[in-house]
Write a protein that holds these residues in place. Structure first.
Motif, PDB file in Angstrom:
ATOM      1  N   TYR A  25     -42.475  20.355   9.007  1.00 58.78           N
ATOM      2  CA  TYR A  25     -42.777  21.748   8.024  1.00 58.78           C
ATOM      3  C   TYR A  25     -42.313  23.088   8.616  1.00 58.78           C
ATOM      4  CZ  TYR A  25     -45.720  25.123   5.933  1.00 58.78           C
ATOM      5  OH  TYR A  25     -46.193  26.360   5.340  1.00 58.78           O
ATOM      6  N   SER A  26     -42.794  23.104  10.145  1.00 56.20           N
ATOM      7  CA  SER A  26     -42.439  24.230  10.811  1.00 56.20           C
ATOM      8  C   SER A  26     -41.076  24.624  11.251  1.00 56.20           C
ATOM      9  CB  SER A  26     -43.448  24.411  11.757  1.00 56.20           C
ATOM     10  OG  SER A  26     -43.243  23.244  12.817  1.00 56.20           O
ATOM     11  N   GLY A  27     -40.031  23.585  11.141  1.00 55.99           N
ATOM     12  CA  GLY A  27     -38.676  23.826  11.638  1.00 55.99           C
ATOM     13  C   GLY A  27     -38.574  23.696  12.946  1.00 55.99           C
ATOM     14  N   VAL A  28     -39.217  22.646  13.694  1.00 48.42           N
ATOM     15  CA  VAL A  28     -39.181  22.698  15.042  1.00 48.42           C
ATOM     16  C   VAL A  28     -38.621  21.205  15.325  1.00 48.42           C
ATOM     17  CG1 VAL A  28     -40.847  24.404  15.828  1.00 48.42           C
ATOM     18  CG2 VAL A  28     -41.561  22.141  15.602  1.00 48.42           C
ATOM     19  N   ALA A  29     -38.319  20.562  14.294  1.00 45.94           N
ATOM     20  CA  ALA A  29     -37.987  18.917  14.670  1.00 45.94           C
ATOM     21  C   ALA A  29     -36.354  18.833  14.034  1.00 45.94           C
ATOM     22  CB  ALA A  29     -38.901  18.088  13.917  1.00 45.94           C
ATOM     23  N   PRO A  30     -35.506  19.019  15.000  1.00 45.92           N
ATOM     24  CA  PRO A  30     -34.147  18.629  14.268  1.00 45.92           C
ATOM     25  C   PRO A  30     -33.808  17.350  13.907  1.00 45.92           C
ATOM     26  CG  PRO A  30     -34.222  18.836  16.738  1.00 45.92           C
ATOM     27  CD  PRO A  30     -35.812  18.887  16.420  1.00 45.92           C
ATOM     28  N   PHE A  31     -33.045  17.483  13.003  1.00 44.87           N
ATOM     29  CA  PHE A  31     -32.538  16.102  12.592  1.00 44.87           C
ATOM     30  C   PHE A  31     -30.969  15.895  12.686  1.00 44.87           C
ATOM     31  CE2 PHE A  31     -36.306  16.785  10.027  1.00 44.87           C
ATOM     32  CZ  PHE A  31     -37.091  15.450  10.370  1.00 44.87           C
ATOM     33  N   GLU A  32     -30.593  14.778  13.004  1.00 44.31           N
ATOM     34  CA  GLU A  32     -29.119  14.657  13.361  1.00 44.31           C
ATOM     35  C   GLU A  32     -28.054  14.530  11.870  1.00 44.31           C
ATOM     36  OE1 GLU A  32     -26.234  10.776  14.172  1.00 44.31           O
ATOM     37  OE2 GLU A  32     -28.103  10.859  15.246  1.00 44.31           O
ATOM     38  N   TYR A  33     -27.253  15.366  11.998  1.00 41.48           N
ATOM     39  CA  TYR A  33     -26.425  15.426  10.631  1.00 41.48           C
ATOM     40  C   TYR A  33     -25.107  14.619  10.841  1.00 41.48           C
ATOM     41  CZ  TYR A  33     -23.171  17.490   7.162  1.00 41.48           C
ATOM     42  OH  TYR A  33     -22.465  17.764   6.220  1.00 41.48           O
TER      43      TYR A  33
ATOM     44  N   LYS B  26     -29.895  19.539  12.921  1.00 39.26           N
ATOM     45  CA  LYS B  26     -30.070  20.807  12.126  1.00 39.26           C
ATOM     46  C   LYS B  26     -31.578  20.613  11.713  1.00 39.26           C
ATOM     47  CE  LYS B  26     -25.622  21.521  10.517  1.00 39.26           C
ATOM     48  NZ  LYS B  26     -24.496  21.762   9.231  1.00 39.26           N
ATOM     49  N   VAL B  27     -32.096  21.732  11.494  1.00 39.36           N
ATOM     50  CA  VAL B  27     -33.412  21.770  10.893  1.00 39.36           C
ATOM     51  C   VAL B  27     -33.300  22.005   9.398  1.00 39.36           C
ATOM     52  CG1 VAL B  27     -35.073  22.446  12.903  1.00 39.36           C
ATOM     53  CG2 VAL B  27     -34.037  24.203  11.245  1.00 39.36           C
ATOM     54  N   ASN B  28     -34.449  21.398   8.572  1.00 39.75           N
ATOM     55  CA  ASN B  28     -34.290  21.668   7.186  1.00 39.75           C
ATOM     56  C   ASN B  28     -34.596  23.196   6.678  1.00 39.75           C
ATOM     57  OD1 ASN B  28     -34.841  21.490   4.223  1.00 39.75           O
ATOM     58  ND2 ASN B  28     -35.630  19.647   4.689  1.00 39.75           N
ATOM     59  N   HIS B  29     -33.580  23.494   5.810  1.00 38.55           N
ATOM     60  CA  HIS B  29     -33.479  24.910   5.426  1.00 38.55           C
ATOM     61  C   HIS B  29     -34.879  25.271   4.553  1.00 38.55           C
ATOM     62  CE1 HIS B  29     -32.248  22.723   1.619  1.00 38.55           C
ATOM     63  NE2 HIS B  29     -32.406  23.902   1.096  1.00 38.55           N
ATOM     64  N   LEU B  30     -35.650  24.411   4.076  1.00 33.84           N
ATOM     65  CA  LEU B  30     -36.800  24.756   3.526  1.00 33.84           C
ATOM     66  C   LEU B  30     -38.003  24.638   4.165  1.00 33.84           C
ATOM     67  CD1 LEU B  30     -36.395  21.817   0.684  1.00 33.84           C
ATOM     68  CD2 LEU B  30     -36.207  24.346   0.451  1.00 33.84           C
ATOM     69  N   ALA B  31     -37.712  24.838   5.755  1.00 37.51           N
ATOM     70  CA  ALA B  31     -38.907  24.875   6.697  1.00 37.51           C
ATOM     71  C   ALA B  31     -39.559  26.340   6.905  1.00 37.51           C
ATOM     72  CB  ALA B  31     -38.300  24.495   8.072  1.00 37.51           C
ATOM     73  N   ASP B  32     -40.576  26.381   7.078  1.00 36.70           N
ATOM     74  CA  ASP B  32     -41.553  27.630   7.098  1.00 36.70           C
ATOM     75  C   ASP B  32     -41.021  28.538   8.547  1.00 36.70           C
ATOM     76  OD1 ASP B  32     -43.262  29.689   7.307  1.00 36.70           O
ATOM     77  OD2 ASP B  32     -44.908  28.473   7.128  1.00 36.70           O
ATOM     78  N   LYS B  33     -40.205  29.341   8.093  1.00 37.33           N
ATOM     79  CA  LYS B  33     -39.648  30.202   9.022  1.00 37.33           C
ATOM     80  C   LYS B  33     -40.446  31.126   9.784  1.00 37.33           C
ATOM     81  CE  LYS B  33     -35.188  29.738   6.497  1.00 37.33           C
ATOM     82  NZ  LYS B  33     -35.648  28.752   5.577  1.00 37.33           N
ATOM     83  N   LYS B  34     -41.502  31.684   9.126  1.00 37.47           N
ATOM     84  CA  LYS B  34     -42.400  32.273   9.831  1.00 37.47           C
ATOM     85  C   LYS B  34     -43.117  31.680  10.799  1.00 37.47           C
ATOM     86  CE  LYS B  34     -46.278  35.415   9.009  1.00 37.47           C
ATOM     87  NZ  LYS B  34     -45.742  36.674   9.654  1.00 37.47           N
TER      88      LYS B  34
END
Length: 116
Positions: free
Chosen positions: A51-59, A70-78
């Motif tokens: 959710y917070s965008g700190v867990a990268p996933f293999e593309y 990359k991280v999901n573009h829907l992650a909470d950037k704040k």
């Protein structure tokens, strides 16, 4: 916000616990509590990391084409930026974290990947 937290015993306890972590201040603690609905929105730390965008996933596309993680573009950037700023602040004040960071940096890790 502070008066609401002070009136509620559970929120007050959570607020003080979050603030006890080196590098986290009042504003960040408030945002964590609000964004996670009192830490009840996520059952595991892995879901919170996604959710917070700190867990990268293999593309990858198929078996031969691999891109960088990359991280999901829907992650909470704040949330991601707050976690990054808190980690950098904790480097200033916690000698153990600073030593770990310098060790990882010496191993060749990139600037903002050193904590992973």
């Amino acid at each position: 916000m502070k008066s609401i937290i002070n009136k509620n015993e559970t929120l007050s306890k959570q607020f003080n616990l979050v603030k006890s972590v080196p590098g986290i201040g009042e504003q960040t603690a408030l945002y964590f509590i609000i964004a996670t609905k009192g830490f009840k929105s996520f059952k595991t730390w892995r879901k919170f990391a996604c959710y917070s965008g700190v867990a990268p996933f293999e593309y990858s596309s198929g078996s031969s084409v691999r891109g960088k993680t990359k991280v999901n573009h829907l992650a909470d950037k704040k949330m991601k930026s707050l976690l990054q700023m808190c980690s950098m602040t904790s480097l200033k004040y916690d000698p153990q974290l600073k030593e770990y960071y310098n060790k990882k940096k010496a191993e060749g890790k990139k600037f903002n990947v050193s904590f992973k």
